[in-house]
Structure formats: structure tokens, C-alpha cells
Scaffold this active site. Structure first.
Site, PDB file in Angstrom:
ATOM      1  N   LYS A 108     160.310  14.496  36.048  1.00  0.00           N
ATOM      2  CA  LYS A 108     160.727  13.776  34.843  1.00  0.00           C
ATOM      3  C   LYS A 108     162.246  13.799  34.696  1.00  0.00           C
ATOM      4  O   LYS A 108     162.788  14.094  33.641  1.00  0.00           O
ATOM      5  CB  LYS A 108     160.036  14.364  33.628  1.00  0.00           C
ATOM      6  CG  LYS A 108     158.540  14.144  33.690  1.00  0.00           C
ATOM      7  CD  LYS A 108     157.844  14.543  32.434  1.00  0.00           C
ATOM      8  CE  LYS A 108     156.370  14.275  32.595  1.00  0.00           C
ATOM      9  NZ  LYS A 108     155.566  15.443  32.425  1.00  0.00           N
ATOM     10  N   ILE A 115     167.683  13.237  32.328  1.00  0.00           N
ATOM     11  CA  ILE A 115     166.288  13.403  31.924  1.00  0.00           C
ATOM     12  C   ILE A 115     165.631  12.043  31.694  1.00  0.00           C
ATOM     13  O   ILE A 115     166.274  11.083  31.293  1.00  0.00           O
ATOM     14  CB  ILE A 115     166.147  14.306  30.677  1.00  0.00           C
ATOM     15  CG1 ILE A 115     166.752  13.657  29.444  1.00  0.00           C
ATOM     16  CG2 ILE A 115     166.781  15.672  30.935  1.00  0.00           C
ATOM     17  CD1 ILE A 115     166.468  14.411  28.153  1.00  0.00           C
ATOM     18  N   CYS A 116     164.342  11.977  31.951  1.00  0.00           N
ATOM     19  CA  CYS A 116     163.583  10.739  31.800  1.00  0.00           C
ATOM     20  C   CYS A 116     163.188  10.562  30.334  1.00  0.00           C
ATOM     21  O   CYS A 116     162.428  11.358  29.788  1.00  0.00           O
ATOM     22  CB  CYS A 116     162.340  10.781  32.687  1.00  0.00           C
ATOM     23  SG  CYS A 116     161.306   9.324  32.510  1.00  0.00           S
ATOM     24  N   LEU A 117     163.708   9.518  29.715  1.00  0.00           N
ATOM     25  CA  LEU A 117     163.366   9.201  28.326  1.00  0.00           C
ATOM     26  C   LEU A 117     162.766   7.803  28.219  1.00  0.00           C
ATOM     27  O   LEU A 117     162.570   7.291  27.124  1.00  0.00           O
ATOM     28  CB  LEU A 117     164.619   9.284  27.447  1.00  0.00           C
ATOM     29  CG  LEU A 117     165.280  10.653  27.347  1.00  0.00           C
ATOM     30  CD1 LEU A 117     166.578  10.558  26.560  1.00  0.00           C
ATOM     31  CD2 LEU A 117     164.349  11.650  26.692  1.00  0.00           C
TER      32      LEU A 117
END
Length: 167
Positions: A108, A115-117
Site C-alpha cells: 500500500k 502512501i496509497c490514498l
């Protein structure tokens, strides 16, 4: 999407009014003032709720942000450097938060420790332009990401507390 505590924390963050990014020098100063006031209020509220978990500061122009975030797990504090740049299309485009030392340690996350949002946060951000700002990014983006990812990384032995690294 969010739990009651998160909803309460977010509802206490002032909404921003100025729809301006770093390209608009005059309005950007006003937007930065609103950003700082919202961040200060959010940090104050977190301290009152015994939920203090990050510190941020910016360069003089307010276009590069950096600091520390931490997560308490089993009464141990895990601390990480956090950084992000304000996109030129801000506030239409949300910043991409990076935790460089976790780069490559979770699926992620994108290259560079970003970071994966994408799935949960970015659609919410898009619906709330220009009202959401950096305090909302922390409350609805980084905070929930840390709450999910850090315990998982600890349980897998990928993240180790600094006191246990020397053993």
C-alpha cells in the site's frame, strides 16, 4: 467509511475557504494562513484527546512539508519521518504523503515511500475542494493509513521498534 472518533476529530477541524495553490502568490499566503490555523487546531484537539501523533513544519514558501509522525503499538512508540510537497494544482490535487523509511515494505505504498490514498481518501478530498486542507490530509489520509499498516508491518516483523533493533 470513518469511525465515530475520526468523524468527531474531522468535524472539529476548521474548513478552509481560500481556493488557491502555490502558483497564486497573493491568495496562497491567505490559504497558508488557513492551513496553519487548521493544523494548529487539529494538533490542539489531539493533545486534549491524548491522541497527539504528528508534527509538521514547512519551508518558507509553504510548498514543502516535513516532520515526524508516530504510532503507539503495545505501549511502544514507533516514529517515522514524513514529508510531502504541495502540488502546483493544489487544492484540487491532494498532496502525496511519503514515509521514506517504509519504502518498499508494504504493497500500500508507491515508489519513494508515498502512501496509497487512492481508493478511500482521494475521492473524499475531491468532493471537498477547497474546504479540506493539510489537517484533513493528516486526519483522513495518513492517520488511518498508519492505523492499518503499522500494526500489520510490526506483526510481520518488517517494522521493529528501535529498542529491539540492537538486540
Amino acid at each position: 467509511m470513518a469511525d465515530d472518533a475520526t468523524r468527531k476529530a474531522v468535524s472539529d477541524i476548521p474548513l478552509l475557504k481560500t481556493n488557491s495553490g502555490p502558483r497564486d502568490k497573493e491568495l496562497w499566503v491567505q490559504r497558508l494562513r488557513e492551513e496553519y490555523l487548521a493544523l494548529i487546531k487539529y494538533v490542539e484537539n489531539n493533545k486534549v484527546a491524548d491522541n497527539d501523533w504528528f508534527r509538521l513544519e514547512s519551508n518558507k514558501e509553504g510548498t514543502r512539508w516535513f516532520g515526524k509522525c508516530w504510532y503507539i503499538h503495545d505501549l511502544m512508540k514507533y516514529e517515522f519521518d514524513v514529508e510531502f510537497d504541495i502540488p502546483v494544482t493544489y487544492p484540487t490535487t491532494a498532496p502525496e504523503v511519503a514515509i521514506p523509511e517504509l519504502d518498499g515494505k508494504t504493497a500500500k505504498m508507491y515508489r519513494g515511500g508515498k502512501i496509497c490514498l487512492t481508493d478511500h481518501f482521494k475521492p473524499l478530498w475531491a468532493r471537498n475542494v477547497p474546504k479540506f486542507g493539510l489537517a484533513h490530509l493528516m486526519a483522513l489520509g495518513l492517520g488511518p493509513w498508519l492505523a492499518v499498516e503499522i500494526p500489520d508491518l510490526i506483526s510481520k516483523g518488517i517494522v521493529v521498534h528501535k529498542e529491539q533493533q540492537n538486540n
